[in-house]
Write a protein that holds these residues in place. Structure first.
Motif, short mmCIF file in Angstrom:
data_model
loop_
_atom_site.label_atom_id
_atom_site.label_comp_id
_atom_site.label_asym_id
_atom_site.label_seq_id
_atom_site.Cartn_x
_atom_site.Cartn_y
_atom_site.Cartn_z
N ALA A 1 0.85 -1.20 0.00
CA ALA A 1 0.00 0.00 0.00
C ALA A 1 0.88 1.24 0.00
O ALA A 1 2.05 1.19 0.42
N LEU A 2 0.31 2.32 -0.44
CA LEU A 2 1.07 3.57 -0.52
C LEU A 2 1.70 3.92 0.83
O LEU A 2 2.87 4.31 0.89
N LYS A 3 0.96 3.75 1.88
CA LYS A 3 1.47 4.15 3.20
C LYS A 3 2.63 3.26 3.65
O LYS A 3 3.38 3.63 4.56
N ASP A 4 2.77 2.11 3.02
CA ASP A 4 3.83 1.19 3.42
C ASP A 4 5.07 1.27 2.53
O ASP A 4 6.05 0.54 2.75
N VAL A 5 5.00 2.11 1.52
CA VAL A 5 6.09 2.15 0.55
C VAL A 5 7.41 2.57 1.20
O VAL A 5 8.45 1.96 0.97
N ALA A 6 7.33 3.59 2.03
CA ALA A 6 8.58 4.09 2.64
C ALA A 6 9.25 2.99 3.45
O ALA A 6 10.48 2.82 3.38
N LYS A 7 8.45 2.25 4.19
CA LYS A 7 9.01 1.18 5.01
C LYS A 7 9.61 0.08 4.12
O LYS A 7 10.70 -0.46 4.40
N ALA A 8 8.89 -0.23 3.06
CA ALA A 8 9.38 -1.27 2.14
C ALA A 8 10.71 -0.83 1.52
O ALA A 8 11.65 -1.63 1.37
N LEU A 9 10.80 0.43 1.15
CA LEU A 9 12.04 0.93 0.55
C LEU A 9 13.18 0.93 1.55
O LEU A 9 14.33 0.70 1.20
N GLU A 10 12.84 1.21 2.79
CA GLU A 10 13.84 1.17 3.84
C GLU A 10 14.47 -0.22 3.91
O GLU A 10 15.69 -0.38 3.98
N THR A 11 13.61 -1.22 3.88
CA THR A 11 14.09 -2.61 3.91
C THR A 11 14.94 -2.91 2.68
O THR A 11 16.02 -3.50 2.78
N ALA A 12 14.43 -2.49 1.54
CA ALA A 12 15.16 -2.73 0.29
C ALA A 12 16.54 -2.10 0.36
O ALA A 12 17.55 -2.71 -0.02
N HIS A 13 16.58 -0.87 0.85
CA HIS A 13 17.86 -0.18 0.91
C HIS A 13 18.85 -0.90 1.83
O HIS A 13 20.04 -0.98 1.52
N LYS A 14 18.34 -1.41 2.94
CA LYS A 14 19.23 -2.14 3.85
C LYS A 14 19.86 -3.34 3.16
O LYS A 14 21.05 -3.62 3.31
N HIS A 15 19.04 -4.06 2.40
CA HIS A 15 19.57 -5.23 1.69
C HIS A 15 20.58 -4.82 0.62
O HIS A 15 21.60 -5.49 0.42
N VAL A 16 20.28 -3.74 -0.07
CA VAL A 16 21.21 -3.27 -1.12
C VAL A 16 22.54 -2.84 -0.50
O VAL A 16 23.62 -3.18 -0.99
N GLU A 17 22.42 -2.09 0.56
CA GLU A 17 23.62 -1.59 1.24
C GLU A 17 24.47 -2.75 1.76
O GLU A 17 25.70 -2.76 1.63
N ASN A 18 23.79 -3.72 2.34
CA ASN A 18 24.48 -4.89 2.86
C ASN A 18 25.19 -5.64 1.73
O ASN A 18 26.35 -6.06 1.87
N ALA A 19 24.48 -5.80 0.63
CA ALA A 19 25.07 -6.51 -0.51
C ALA A 19 26.30 -5.77 -1.03
O ALA A 19 27.32 -6.38 -1.39
N PHE A 20 26.21 -4.46 -1.06
CA PHE A 20 27.36 -3.65 -1.50
C PHE A 20 28.58 -3.94 -0.62
O PHE A 20 29.69 -4.17 -1.13
N GLU A 21 28.37 -3.93 0.69
CA GLU A 21 29.48 -4.16 1.61
C GLU A 21 30.06 -5.56 1.43
O GLU A 21 31.27 -5.77 1.54
N ILE A 22 29.18 -6.52 1.16
CA ILE A 22 29.62 -7.90 1.05
C ILE A 22 30.36 -8.16 -0.27
O ILE A 22 31.30 -8.95 -0.32
N CYS A 23 29.92 -7.51 -1.31
CA CYS A 23 30.46 -7.81 -2.64
C CYS A 23 31.88 -7.28 -2.86
O CYS A 23 32.59 -7.74 -3.76
N LEU A 24 32.27 -6.30 -2.07
CA LEU A 24 33.58 -5.67 -2.28
C LEU A 24 34.52 -6.00 -1.13
O LEU A 24 34.09 -6.16 0.02
N THR A 25 35.79 -6.07 -1.43
CA THR A 25 36.76 -6.39 -0.38
C THR A 25 37.11 -5.11 0.41
O THR A 25 36.91 -3.98 -0.07
N ASP A 26 37.65 -5.33 1.59
CA ASP A 26 38.07 -4.17 2.39
C ASP A 26 39.14 -3.36 1.66
O ASP A 26 39.17 -2.13 1.76
N GLU A 27 39.98 -4.08 0.93
CA GLU A 27 41.05 -3.38 0.21
C GLU A 27 40.48 -2.37 -0.78
O GLU A 27 40.96 -1.24 -0.87
N LEU A 28 39.46 -2.79 -1.50
CA LEU A 28 38.84 -1.86 -2.45
C LEU A 28 38.10 -0.75 -1.71
O LEU A 28 38.19 0.43 -2.08
N LYS A 29 37.38 -1.13 -0.66
CA LYS A 29 36.58 -0.13 0.05
C LYS A 29 37.45 0.94 0.71
O LYS A 29 36.99 2.07 0.92
#
Lengths: 248, 267
Positions: free
Chosen positions: A212-240
């Motif tokens: 629902a429209l009212k839940d979009v922000a929360k859903a995006l928050e979750t999505a962003h957390k997963h994306v951010e986490n994946a970013f951290e996991i996909c790259l090595t500390d050396e690159l970061k």
């Protein structure tokens, strides 16, 4: 606590919303949506999406345009943030420099609110979030293993010198309700001594019609957390390290 | 190679200076470089070596560009030469002059989406192109919503029209200032109208007198110089340039945000 970088490789972050097609659409809606957004996005730009069809034979190639509903862009004064409106379509994009999710997400909400208030769609047909990263490495320093934890695995009996690559996966998230897509690949570098890698991490809601429209922000928050986490996991500390983490 | 651009102090005596708007005057001075002469004073044209300008359009292979949807230019053993490619682009422009580049973007997108060989000759056949209509629309929709993607695609189209001097710098500036892409694509056809069959070089120059007129514009002192090569006489060339200014460029100055200027090079 999410990490922040002073020199992040993000070249674009965007959220895309496609809406149900039940509600009639006309071009005047775009002007009304602009009225709602013009304080934050005063500049206008129209992309004419006449879809060209390439019809080719060995001897002859012809192209003919098929008119489509134009995509209109509203840009902020620096032209680094933009809202794109099309028929049953809304995107909110942040170009480089990307500051943070906290800074970006309010604009997404503004975009959705403005679109919803004017167009009154019944529901979502597609919701997606994409983060596109561009990572440039000197060819002489390229050792994928040292830079990327998500990378092609070449069997040892094949040549190990990779000229170029492209791989991608779709991973189920949130009890297989959603999909996290990771794509990584090389693109043409500007100079021959460099290798340019594009890492794109997307999160796609598999059942957008249930959000629902009212839940979009929360859903995006979750999505962003997963994306951010994946970013951290996909790259090595050396690159970061080259992104220069901001210690707070 | 040295080069200076039109950031002038005084208009040159006896030389027709293009008309300019009251609000933002662009005066023409001079520039010089190896191999070609420059706009200065007609009486002071440096005799140039008559070596033709060598196009060094950067072409890369679709096979090199492994990112499935990223637009690339074409080069393969079967690929047509760049001159023919330019002709193709020009003719497409004539057919679809209004927004030709977007049409070309999608035609290339389709070609990239399907094409494994990356040459014009083996572009998808009509049946292939139309076969999975939904897929094409979906691909276009997904990619076109990325401003980065459309900018990158536009950059590849610009490479098809202009010749870059110091490729890396020009691309960097265009990436930092994506608003220039559409303007440059539109402008090419106007240049061509007044200077048919001319090559146009793009180069980054430093404008040491640049002021911070455009907040948000990155590297305010860097700008693109578009050098139009011509076989016209200096007088004919300046007349053509004046017309180009009157009919197009003066109306586009605001869009350029001080990031583009023009010069002539006599062959």
């Amino acid at each position: 606590m999410p990490k922040r970088y002073s020199n992040p490789p993000i070249i674009e972050a965007l959220c895309e919303f496609q809406f149900d097609e039940d509600v009639p659409w006309d071009l005047t809606l775009i002007g009304l949506i602009y009225d709602k957004l013009k304080d934050d996005f005063p500049k206008k730009q129209q992309l004419q999406l006449d879809l060209a069809l390439a019809a080719a034979t060995q001897a002859n190639q012809q192209i003919g345009p098929v008119p489509m509903i134009p995509l209109v862009r509203f840009l902020d004064k620096d032209e680094k943030k933009l809202v794109q409106i099309g028929q049953n379509l809304l995107t909110v994009n942040q170009l480089k420099p990307y500051e943070s999710w906290e800074e970006f997400s309010p604009f997404i909400e503004k975009g959705i609110e403005a679109y919803h208030e004017i167009a009154r769609p019944k529901g979502f047909r597609h919701i997606g979030m994409r983060y596109i990263n561009r990572i440039e490495v000197r060819r002489s320093n390229i050792d994928l293993e040292n830079l990327f934890r998500f990378r092609p695995l070449i069997p040892s009996d094949l040549p190990q010198d990779i000229e170029a690559f492209l791989i991608g996966v779709n991973l189920p998230y949130e009890n297989a309700k959603d999909t996290l897509r990771i794509q990584i690949g090389t693109v043409n570098p500007d100079t021959p001594d460099m290798i340019v890698v594009i890492l794109e991490i997307s999160y796609i809601f598999a059942k957008p019609e249930e959000i629902a429209l009212k839940d979009v922000a929360k859903a995006l928050e979750t999505a962003h957390k997963h994306v951010e986490n994946a970013f951290e996991i996909c790259l090595t500390d050396e690159l970061k390290q080259t992104f220069e983490e901001v210690k707070e | 190679m040295t080069y200076s651009t039109n950031h002038p102090t005084l208009p040159l005596r006896g030389f027709p200076v293009p008309r300019k708007p009251e609000s933002q005057q662009i005066l023409w001075t001079y520039e010089y470089r190896e191999g070609r002469t420059a706009v200065t004073n007609p009486s002071n044209i440096i005799e140039a070596a008559q070596e033709p300008a060598t196009p060094h359009t950067n072409e890369t292979s679709i096979n090199d560009s492994q990112w499935g949807y990223w637009i690339s230019t074409d080069k393969s053993p079967q690929a047509i030469p760049s001159s023919a490619q330019r002709r193709y682009l020009k003719s497409s422009w004539e057919i679809m002059s209004s927004k030709a580049f977007y049409n070309l973007i999608i035609s290339r997108l389709i070609r990239n989406w399907y094409g494994s060989g990356g040459s014009w000759e083996i572009a998808p056949s009509s049946s292939e192109a139309f076969h999975d209509w939904t897929r094409i629309i979906s691909a276009w929709s997904e990619k076109s919503i990325s401003a980065t993607f459309t900018s990158e695609a536009q950059l590849q189209l610009i490479i098809g029209y202009y010749v870059f001097r110091n490729d890396t710098e020009v691309k960097h500036l265009l990436r930092e200032n994506p608003f220039l892409a559409e303007l440059l694509l539109d402008t090419y056809s106007k240049i061509e109208m007044h200077f048919p069959d001319s090559q146009v070089f793009l180069e980054v120059a430093t404008d040491y007198e640049a002021s911070d007129y455009y907040p948000g514009v990155i590297n305010n002192d860097k700008e693109l110089v578009a050098s139009i090569t011509t076989h016209l006489s200096p007088k004919e060339a300046m007349d053509a340039l004046n017309k180009f200014y009157d009919e197009w460029w003066l109306k586009s100055l605001e869009k350029a945000k001080g990031k583009v200027s023009f010069s002539l090079e006599f062959l």
